[in-house]
Structure formats: C-alpha cells, structure tokens
Design a protein around this motif. Structure first.
Motif, PDB file in Angstrom:
ATOM      1  N   LEU A 147       0.760  -1.254   0.195  1.00 45.32           N
ATOM      2  CA  LEU A 147       0.105   0.267  -0.013  1.00 45.32           C
ATOM      3  C   LEU A 147       0.975   1.121  -0.035  1.00 45.32           C
ATOM      4  CD1 LEU A 147      -2.848  -0.975   2.508  1.00 45.32           C
ATOM      5  CD2 LEU A 147      -2.942  -0.981  -0.016  1.00 45.32           C
ATOM      6  N   SER A 148       1.894   1.139   0.645  1.00 47.24           N
ATOM      7  CA  SER A 148       2.793   2.282   0.701  1.00 47.24           C
ATOM      8  C   SER A 148       3.567   2.683  -0.600  1.00 47.24           C
ATOM      9  CB  SER A 148       3.898   2.118   2.023  1.00 47.24           C
ATOM     10  OG  SER A 148       4.839   3.123   1.931  1.00 47.24           O
ATOM     11  N   ARG A 149       3.828   1.642  -1.238  1.00 45.35           N
ATOM     12  CA  ARG A 149       4.418   1.514  -2.443  1.00 45.35           C
ATOM     13  C   ARG A 149       3.399   2.333  -3.540  1.00 45.35           C
ATOM     14  NH1 ARG A 149       9.345   2.342  -4.945  1.00 45.35           N
ATOM     15  NH2 ARG A 149       9.535   1.015  -6.905  1.00 45.35           N
ATOM     16  N   ALA A 185       1.563   6.860  -6.939  1.00 42.44           N
ATOM     17  CA  ALA A 185       0.379   7.434  -7.017  1.00 42.44           C
ATOM     18  C   ALA A 185       0.718   8.962  -6.919  1.00 42.44           C
ATOM     19  CB  ALA A 185      -0.919   7.000  -6.446  1.00 42.44           C
ATOM     20  N   ASP A 186       1.201   9.264  -5.709  1.00 41.84           N
ATOM     21  CA  ASP A 186       1.512  10.514  -5.492  1.00 41.84           C
ATOM     22  C   ASP A 186       2.562  11.269  -6.356  1.00 41.84           C
ATOM     23  OD1 ASP A 186      -0.168  10.514  -3.243  1.00 41.84           O
ATOM     24  OD2 ASP A 186       1.178  10.183  -1.651  1.00 41.84           O
ATOM     25  N   ASN A 187       3.431  10.516  -6.483  1.00 42.06           N
ATOM     26  CA  ASN A 187       4.853  11.034  -7.449  1.00 42.06           C
ATOM     27  C   ASN A 187       4.191  11.202  -8.822  1.00 42.06           C
ATOM     28  OD1 ASN A 187       6.377  11.047  -5.380  1.00 42.06           O
ATOM     29  ND2 ASN A 187       7.658   9.334  -5.934  1.00 42.06           N
ATOM     30  N   ALA A 188       3.095  10.447  -9.140  1.00 42.04           N
ATOM     31  CA  ALA A 188       2.494  10.423 -10.642  1.00 42.04           C
ATOM     32  C   ALA A 188       1.721  11.908 -10.462  1.00 42.04           C
ATOM     33  CB  ALA A 188       1.549   9.439 -10.756  1.00 42.04           C
ATOM     34  N   ALA A 197       2.511  15.031 -12.879  1.00 41.39           N
ATOM     35  CA  ALA A 197       1.553  15.622 -13.926  1.00 41.39           C
ATOM     36  C   ALA A 197       1.413  17.107 -13.416  1.00 41.39           C
ATOM     37  CB  ALA A 197       0.222  14.953 -13.572  1.00 41.39           C
ATOM     38  N   ASP A 198       1.215  17.619 -12.183  1.00 37.30           N
ATOM     39  CA  ASP A 198       1.041  18.950 -11.854  1.00 37.30           C
ATOM     40  C   ASP A 198       2.357  19.566 -12.224  1.00 37.30           C
ATOM     41  OD1 ASP A 198      -1.376  18.253 -10.496  1.00 37.30           O
ATOM     42  OD2 ASP A 198      -0.254  17.904  -8.509  1.00 37.30           O
ATOM     43  N   ALA A 199       3.624  19.211 -12.076  1.00 34.70           N
ATOM     44  CA  ALA A 199       4.713  19.819 -12.438  1.00 34.70           C
ATOM     45  C   ALA A 199       4.784  20.146 -14.001  1.00 34.70           C
ATOM     46  CB  ALA A 199       6.057  19.124 -12.041  1.00 34.70           C
ATOM     47  N   ILE A 200       4.218  19.425 -14.721  1.00 35.05           N
ATOM     48  CA  ILE A 200       4.282  19.492 -16.140  1.00 35.05           C
ATOM     49  C   ILE A 200       3.079  20.398 -16.570  1.00 35.05           C
ATOM     50  CG2 ILE A 200       3.879  18.306 -18.408  1.00 35.05           C
ATOM     51  CD1 ILE A 200       5.168  15.770 -17.001  1.00 35.05           C
ATOM     52  N   SER A 201       2.160  20.161 -16.071  1.00 34.89           N
ATOM     53  CA  SER A 201       1.015  21.303 -16.232  1.00 34.89           C
ATOM     54  C   SER A 201       1.231  22.578 -15.717  1.00 34.89           C
ATOM     55  CB  SER A 201      -0.403  20.755 -15.414  1.00 34.89           C
ATOM     56  OG  SER A 201      -1.347  21.579 -15.777  1.00 34.89           O
ATOM     57  N   ASP A 240      -7.696  -2.135  -3.164  1.00 37.01           N
ATOM     58  CA  ASP A 240      -8.586  -1.827  -4.622  1.00 37.01           C
ATOM     59  C   ASP A 240      -8.396  -0.491  -4.875  1.00 37.01           C
ATOM     60  OD1 ASP A 240      -8.709  -4.607  -5.254  1.00 37.01           O
ATOM     61  OD2 ASP A 240     -10.820  -4.896  -4.194  1.00 37.01           O
ATOM     62  N   SER A 241      -8.939   0.291  -3.881  1.00 35.01           N
ATOM     63  CA  SER A 241      -8.871   1.748  -3.993  1.00 35.01           C
ATOM     64  C   SER A 241      -7.759   2.296  -4.231  1.00 35.01           C
ATOM     65  CB  SER A 241      -9.465   2.343  -2.533  1.00 35.01           C
ATOM     66  OG  SER A 241      -9.422   3.621  -2.671  1.00 35.01           O
ATOM     67  N   LYS A 242      -6.564   1.894  -3.685  1.00 32.32           N
ATOM     68  CA  LYS A 242      -5.085   2.469  -3.828  1.00 32.32           C
ATOM     69  C   LYS A 242      -4.674   1.820  -5.383  1.00 32.32           C
ATOM     70  CE  LYS A 242      -4.304   4.348   0.068  1.00 32.32           C
ATOM     71  NZ  LYS A 242      -4.134   5.677   0.184  1.00 32.32           N
ATOM     72  N   VAL A 243      -5.069   0.779  -5.719  1.00 31.90           N
ATOM     73  CA  VAL A 243      -4.662   0.452  -7.222  1.00 31.90           C
ATOM     74  C   VAL A 243      -5.210   1.477  -8.107  1.00 31.90           C
ATOM     75  CG1 VAL A 243      -4.933  -1.506  -8.936  1.00 31.90           C
ATOM     76  CG2 VAL A 243      -4.076  -1.741  -6.721  1.00 31.90           C
ATOM     77  N   LYS A 244      -6.851   1.680  -7.831  1.00 32.53           N
ATOM     78  CA  LYS A 244      -7.649   2.492  -8.774  1.00 32.53           C
ATOM     79  C   LYS A 244      -6.995   3.875  -8.890  1.00 32.53           C
ATOM     80  CE  LYS A 244     -12.369   4.139  -9.326  1.00 32.53           C
ATOM     81  NZ  LYS A 244     -13.595   4.058  -9.087  1.00 32.53           N
ATOM     82  N   GLU A 245      -6.707   4.422  -7.438  1.00 36.61           N
ATOM     83  CA  GLU A 245      -6.013   5.610  -7.558  1.00 36.61           C
ATOM     84  C   GLU A 245      -4.680   5.621  -8.250  1.00 36.61           C
ATOM     85  OE1 GLU A 245      -4.521   8.848  -4.024  1.00 36.61           O
ATOM     86  OE2 GLU A 245      -4.970   6.752  -3.368  1.00 36.61           O
ATOM     87  N   LEU A 246      -3.739   4.761  -8.194  1.00 39.18           N
ATOM     88  CA  LEU A 246      -2.579   4.805  -8.988  1.00 39.18           C
ATOM     89  C   LEU A 246      -2.979   4.626 -10.327  1.00 39.18           C
ATOM     90  CD1 LEU A 246       0.518   4.451  -9.074  1.00 39.18           C
ATOM     91  CD2 LEU A 246       0.380   1.920  -8.784  1.00 39.18           C
ATOM     92  N   ASP A 247      -3.893   3.892 -10.773  1.00 44.33           N
ATOM     93  CA  ASP A 247      -4.325   3.744 -12.244  1.00 44.33           C
ATOM     94  C   ASP A 247      -4.777   5.249 -12.741  1.00 44.33           C
ATOM     95  OD1 ASP A 247      -3.867   1.257 -13.228  1.00 44.33           O
ATOM     96  OD2 ASP A 247      -5.634   0.340 -12.375  1.00 44.33           O
ATOM     97  N   GLU A 248      -5.521   5.779 -11.833  1.00 46.35           N
ATOM     98  CA  GLU A 248      -5.846   7.083 -12.341  1.00 46.35           C
ATOM     99  C   GLU A 248      -4.997   8.139 -12.330  1.00 46.35           C
ATOM    100  OE1 GLU A 248      -8.854   8.284  -9.471  1.00 46.35           O
ATOM    101  OE2 GLU A 248     -10.563   7.074 -10.305  1.00 46.35           O
ATOM    102  N   ALA A 249      -4.093   8.277 -11.398  1.00 41.65           N
ATOM    103  CA  ALA A 249      -2.904   9.227 -11.414  1.00 41.65           C
ATOM    104  C   ALA A 249      -1.722   8.716 -12.667  1.00 41.65           C
ATOM    105  CB  ALA A 249      -1.911   8.839 -10.135  1.00 41.65           C
ATOM    106  N   LEU A 250      -1.687   7.273 -12.982  1.00 39.46           N
ATOM    107  CA  LEU A 250      -0.834   7.364 -14.212  1.00 39.46           C
ATOM    108  C   LEU A 250      -1.615   7.749 -15.428  1.00 39.46           C
ATOM    109  CD1 LEU A 250       0.452   3.687 -13.125  1.00 39.46           C
ATOM    110  CD2 LEU A 250       1.697   5.765 -13.168  1.00 39.46           C
ATOM    111  N   ASP A 251      -2.681   7.498 -15.652  1.00 38.70           N
ATOM    112  CA  ASP A 251      -3.735   7.936 -16.774  1.00 38.70           C
ATOM    113  C   ASP A 251      -3.485   9.421 -16.977  1.00 38.70           C
ATOM    114  OD1 ASP A 251      -4.333   5.345 -17.441  1.00 38.70           O
ATOM    115  OD2 ASP A 251      -6.319   5.550 -16.302  1.00 38.70           O
ATOM    116  N   ALA A 252      -3.610  10.147 -15.740  1.00 38.14           N
ATOM    117  CA  ALA A 252      -3.286  11.601 -15.700  1.00 38.14           C
ATOM    118  C   ALA A 252      -2.076  11.887 -16.148  1.00 38.14           C
ATOM    119  CB  ALA A 252      -3.887  12.176 -14.399  1.00 38.14           C
TER     120      ALA A 252
END
Length: 426
Positions: free
Chosen positions: A216-218, A223-226, A230-234, A267-279
């Motif tokens: 979960l920590s990983r 997700a946070d780094n993603a 993304a925020d830095a690029i934007s 599942d929630s963390k995996v979904k969050e990571l998926d969304e972060a990577l998609d963004a």
C-alpha cells in the motif's frame, strides 16, 4: 523330738492343695501351688474385668462405630471427588487440545488465504508497477517500522525466501488480528507447543501485515509522485501560456466516511494509482505534442526572436525565429512528433522543412544544406530532417528555427524554457 509334721523352728507345715481326679481304675492328682492358684485367679479376674469393661464401653459408646463408618464414608467421598476432579481435568485438557487444534487449523486457513491474496495482488501489481516505474521513475519504497530485514519482501510484496521469525523478539503488546488468536484460557507454568505456535503465528501475521503495508505504501508513493509529476508538467505549461487539456484537480472532493477493509483499501489504492498514471500519461502526451526540445543542443544562439537589425539591409526587422550557430552538414533534428507539410526551397529560408505537430503548432527549419524528408512523412521527436547550411538569405552557416501557432510566429525560447523544466518528467 516333736511329733511328726511339726518343726521346732517353723512350727507346723502347711500341706499344698492337691487336685485328685479318679476315673475308673485310673487316679490322677495335681498339686496346685499357691502362687499358681493366685496367678490363675488374677488372670481370670483380669479377663473378667476387661470383658466387663469392654462390653460396657461398647454398649455405652456405640457412636464409635458410627464415627468409623462416617470416616470411611468421608474417605470414599474424597476419593470419588478426587477421581471426578482428575476426570474433569482430563476432559478439560482434551477439550483444550481440540480447541487448540481447531484454532490452529483456522489460523492456518487464514494465513493461506492471506498468502493467496498477496499472490493475487502481486500478479496485479506486477504490470502496474512496471508501468508506474516507467512513467514516474524508480521511487524508493517507504520505510515501515513493522518490517524487519529478515522478511525479505520486495516492493510488490512477494517473499524472496522463507523468513526467519524470532519468538524472543515478541512482546506482550503484539497485535493479534484474529478474533480468537490466543488459545490459552488459563496461565500455565511452562510454555507449551501451542504457546510457541501462537507466537509463531503472531510473527507470521505481523510479517504479512508488513508486506501488505509495503504494498500500500509503494502504491501510494507512486500515485503521489505521478500526480506531482503531472502537476509539475501542467504548471510549467500553464506558466508558459501553453495549452493544457488534462484535468488534474484532486482538491474538490467530499462524501460520507465509509470504512474499508484490507481488500477494499488495496483496490482503492490500485484504482487511485491507475488514475494518477492515466493523468500523467495524458499530460505527457499533451506535452510531447509541443516542440519543447532544443533543435541544436550545445550550440549557441546567435540571434534571438524579436525585433533586430537586419543583417543584410541594416534596418530594423522582425526575426521570426532563433538562429543557432551550426557548421555545414550538422544533422538537424525535429523537436516534436509531427507530419512534414513542406520540404523544399522556400524563398529567404532557402531549403526549409516545416512540420505540423497538431493543435495549431508547427516548426520550421531553414537555411538547410540538405533535406532528408518528404512531404507527408511522419516523424518522431528527434528524427533527422536534414543537414544545416547557409542556403537562402543567410550570411553564414547556421540553423534557423521557428515555432508557429495557428500560422503566427511565437518565441521559441518560451518552449525551450518549458522543455528544460519538464525534461526530467518526460
């Protein structure tokens, strides 16, 4: 002389008693001594007296038999009670052993279920972590105080080898997640096999919990780094006034609090990571469409964008691009993916290549000595479009580079500055 039977000194002698028994022609006689008679009489008297006393005692103290009977009854009751206590203890030990066995089987089943869950998670995490590390980069796993070096767990939660558990390191405050974790209902003088098994299960459970926390920590870190990338690029694109189509706002959130179990959290963390990577992937795609790289890295700029003195006429004129010092024959590379729209002689540009990058953006490369692409050809960022030179309206070998948006020339330096900031994220 005294008459017969008399003594001058002692007087008349007493004759001993004689008992004569006559039977037919047989006559027997017994001489009874005085002391013997006294002894026999005393013995008979003692026996008679003792008999009378014993009879009187037994008659008068008839409760002695009752007391003896009661004592025997008490002894028998105590014996039966002892037998019952021993039987109950045997039953209790047997029941406890059965309970220990049942609880042990339950714990083993739970551990196997958690191990299966970790294996399934590892299967899910493998591809997404590969994608995350390729998108975000390698991020050190967060340190968890519950993780011990002998657990040998990697970022995806799989065990590289069987861990070694130390019973001595366990404390009384160990967390026991199972509802019936301890099988001891009463303290024992010595540690049994069941107690050692309990401690081993606690240690294994703590190890599995640490692995889950690592997973979960990983995921959370990636997700946070993603999102940060993304925020830095934007932010860099927005600061330069460049268009950003990706939605990255995560602050407008809300809703009721619904507690989650372990699987739902995962599942929630995996979904969050998926969304972060998609963004992050979306914002990278948007950024890569823009001409952000340097067309001649390591080469000095000889003339910037803007108003300057025309090198030929000597009058003020608008310079629609940037000139980079470059020798004749140096490869000229396209700064973003696109399609070639012009490739040939173009007036003062000399030999020129124009590449359309979409969204109204295009780049031009002028004064080339050689063109190596054709109109309609698709290019990737960094592809060679020709060689630098001094063709057209030029005073010496260099690369003329322009960025146009909807046909209007814009300062390429703005794009190059943004490209420097976001290069580490792309």
């Amino acid at each position: 002389m005294k008459p017969n039977g008399q003594s001058a000194v002692f007087g008349r002698r007493k004759e001993p008693h004689t008992l004569i028994i006559a039977r037919g022609n047989e006559i027997r006689h017994f001489t009874i001594r005085p002391w013997l008679a006294a002894f026999i009489g005393s013995a008979l008297a003692a026996i008679a007296i003792g008999y009378l006393l014993a009879t009187s005692y037994l008659v008068l103290r008839d409760d002695l038999i009752g007391a003896t009977t009661a004592r025997q009854a008490r002894m028998q009751q105590a014996y039966e009670d002892r037998i019952s206590a021993l039987r109950a203890q045997v039953d209790r030990i047997t029941s406890r052993q059965l309970l220990d066995q049942q609880l042990m089987e339950t714990k083993v089943s739970e551990l196997l279920a958690r191990q299966t869950q970790l294996s399934q998670r590892h299967g899910r995490l493998g591809p997404i972590l590969e994608r995350a590390e390729s998108e975000v980069g390698d991020v050190p796993a967060a340190t968890d105080t519950a993780t011990k070096p002998d657990e040998h767990a990697d970022a995806t939660g799989n065990l590289s080898q069987a861990p070694t558990y130390s019973v001595a390191s366990l404390s009384a405050g160990d967390t026991r997640p199972f509802s019936l974790w301890s099988t001891r209902s009463d303290p024992l003088d010595s540690e049994t096999a069941a107690d050692r098994a309990d401690k081993l299960f606690v240690s294994i459970n703590a190890s599995l919990k640490a692995i889950e926390n690592q997973q979960l920590s990983r995921i959370t870190t990636l997700a946070d780094n993603a999102y940060k990338n993304a925020d830095a690029i934007s932010q860099a694109l927005e600061a330069a006034g460049l268009p950003v189509d990706a939605e990255l706002d995560k602050n407008d959130v809300g809703g009721p609090l619904v507690p989650l179990d372990s699987s739902m959290i995962f599942d929630s963390k995996v979904k969050e990571l998926d969304e972060a990577l998609d963004a992050l992937d979306q914002i990278k795609k948007e950024a890569r469409k823009l001409p952000l790289t340097n067309p001649a890295p390591g080469h000095a700029v000889t003339s910037p964008f803007g108003v300057r003195t025309d090198p030929i006429l000597g009058t003020a004129a608008l310079h629609t691009g940037m000139d980079f010092r470059a020798p004749i024959g140096m490869p000229a590379k396209v700064t973003a993916a696109g399609v070639v729209t012009k490739a040939g002689w173009n007036g003062g540009y000399g030999r020129m290549v124009e590449v359309d990058h979409g969204n109204g953006f295009a780049t031009r490369y002028g004064h080339l000595s050689e063109i190596d692409v054709t109109v309609g050809q698709k290019l990737a960022a960094g592809d060679v479009i020709g060689k630098t030179g001094s063709s057209g309206r030029s005073t010496g070998p260099h690369l003329h580079y322009e960025v146009r948006h909807n046909g209007e020339a814009v300062d390429p330096l703005r794009f190059l500055a943004v490209g420097k900031k976001v290069a580490q994220y792309l």
